[in-house]
Design an enzyme around this catalytic site. Sequence first.
Site, PDB file in Angstrom:
ATOM      1  N   ASP A  47     -24.402  65.628  -6.822  1.00 18.64           N
ATOM      2  CA  ASP A  47     -24.777  67.015  -7.268  1.00 18.64           C
ATOM      3  C   ASP A  47     -24.274  67.235  -8.740  1.00 18.64           C
ATOM      4  O   ASP A  47     -24.531  65.963  -9.587  1.00 18.64           O
ATOM      5  CB  ASP A  47     -23.835  67.956  -6.416  1.00 18.64           C
ATOM      6  CG  ASP A  47     -24.559  69.368  -6.493  1.00 18.64           C
ATOM      7  OD1 ASP A  47     -24.521  69.939  -7.464  1.00 18.64           O
ATOM      8  OD2 ASP A  47     -24.881  69.729  -5.242  1.00 18.64           O
ATOM      9  N   HIS A 105     -26.684  65.840 -10.870  1.00 19.16           N
ATOM     10  CA  HIS A 105     -27.567  67.008 -11.261  1.00 19.16           C
ATOM     11  C   HIS A 105     -27.199  67.471 -12.601  1.00 19.16           C
ATOM     12  O   HIS A 105     -27.814  68.585 -13.041  1.00 19.16           O
ATOM     13  CB  HIS A 105     -27.499  67.972 -10.537  1.00 19.16           C
ATOM     14  CG  HIS A 105     -27.897  67.909  -8.888  1.00 19.16           C
ATOM     15  ND1 HIS A 105     -28.085  68.757  -7.973  1.00 19.16           N
ATOM     16  CD2 HIS A 105     -28.281  66.729  -8.275  1.00 19.16           C
ATOM     17  CE1 HIS A 105     -28.380  68.431  -6.982  1.00 19.16           C
ATOM     18  NE2 HIS A 105     -28.768  66.905  -7.110  1.00 19.16           N
TER      19      HIS A 105
END
Length: 514
Positions: free
Chosen positions: A317, A343
Amino acid sequence: MHTTPEQLPPTSPAPTKHRRRKITRTKVAVSAALAAGVAGGVLVSANAATTVTAAALPASATGDSRTVVEPKVPATVCKTLTAGLSMTSRKSDAAKEAAPPDTARIQAALDACKQSGTGSVAVKLTASAATGTSAKAAFLTGPVTVPQGVVLLLDTGVTLYGSLNAADYQIASKPACGTVTTDSGGCKALISVSGANAGVESVRASNGTQGTIDGRGDMVLYGKNVTWWALATQAKTESKNQNNPRMIQAVKSNNFTLYNINLVNSANFHVSYQNATGFTAWGVRIKTPATARNTDGIDPAGATDVTIANSYVMTGDDGVAIKGGSAASKNITVKNSHFYGTHGISIGSETNSGVSNVLVSNNTVTGTDALGNASASSVGLRIKSSAANGGKVAQVTYLSNCITKVKQPLVFDTRYSGGTGSSVPSFTGVLVNGVRSTASVSNAKSVLTGYDAARPLGVTLANVSLDTTASTASYANVGLYNTNLTPSGTGVTTSTLTGSGSVPTCTFPAYPAL
């Protein structure tokens, strides 16, 4: 990371020279308004042709207001605990997995230690003396709490394993930890930090080896047939929430330090730092596959004076996610660090209370992890929010960063995930000065989206070279200097600025051996 700087080729938009001519008061006012719009998001005329005087690049954010130097482990060790396990396969026998043997003694040692004057003291976890073929260097624990003035200190080569028994993490009157439900919040963190001047650190050897905390998110839970990470995947499929424990959660813990520690395979977020002032993460190595959902690296929220430096972050993430939900975040620096399969380096999505004075400098972002997994949402530099949880994001500077193998090099998105509500976000004073992207994935595209004509994105693009210049843009006031990205779209106004500096030349280091 950076070697010889260079200018973009002549085909790139570059600062233009204007011949001297008479300037009316009206034109001067328009020029001043346009410069203010880039720096502060003020709505201005879209007729750029009326602007005859180029403004200078805005000043950079300064980030952490502290003078941060490399931490040192505490000089005083008040308790030393010796490992009793080897766990060469990262797992112990059934009895120990059912009731981790080290929880009570680690907590007792932490509670027995008291801060010495203004200096922190340490509880040190060490390996046993070598017997037979190898020393015992493993501890197995359920949740523990690090109190004020105490540092949990791992010796070189020691591993602290988190329990696989979900019941160990259970919070009373909350959803069952280790399940997927409509609600969340059922699990305590593996390590909670309470009080000022605490830390989680390790001793780094001359060869770079340091201590490790392993959340074992990839391993089957005790008494179940599912892993923590599989629960996260299931939750996404069912549009529900997984009840998984975070690895480290520090709340209202001023002057908290993470230093030279490996954090691997977390069941959920690796580090959450909330509602406090003074956080240093230095020499942290986070290593969790890009395929492990919701495993953010380091998340400061409601935080003031934060430095994340000289670290390696590989997660499934956000590598970093700076949030301003219930309280504002400000004075934050992310520098000299490397990100893999994440991310991106992010702000948001919770920005309700505001985020300001953020400096992101001299980092690399690679869209694949060290195992070859491509991130499902590979982004370079990102600010994300929506009307569901938006607020004011201001004075954010990205200096000399390098990006490779991502789907979205730059994302400044006030309509993230289509969120709706009354908390409308505003992004102003965003400066990107020195960024290069390479090897972007097919159809890669940047996003520069202001909320509406009354609340445009205010951003400056300087010394920017992207290998893909496709973008989606709307409602944005964009200053340009030496950049090959020139956004266009509904409500987009651009202006040429004067400036200096150059595009960085980039190298991308491999993730180091742990």
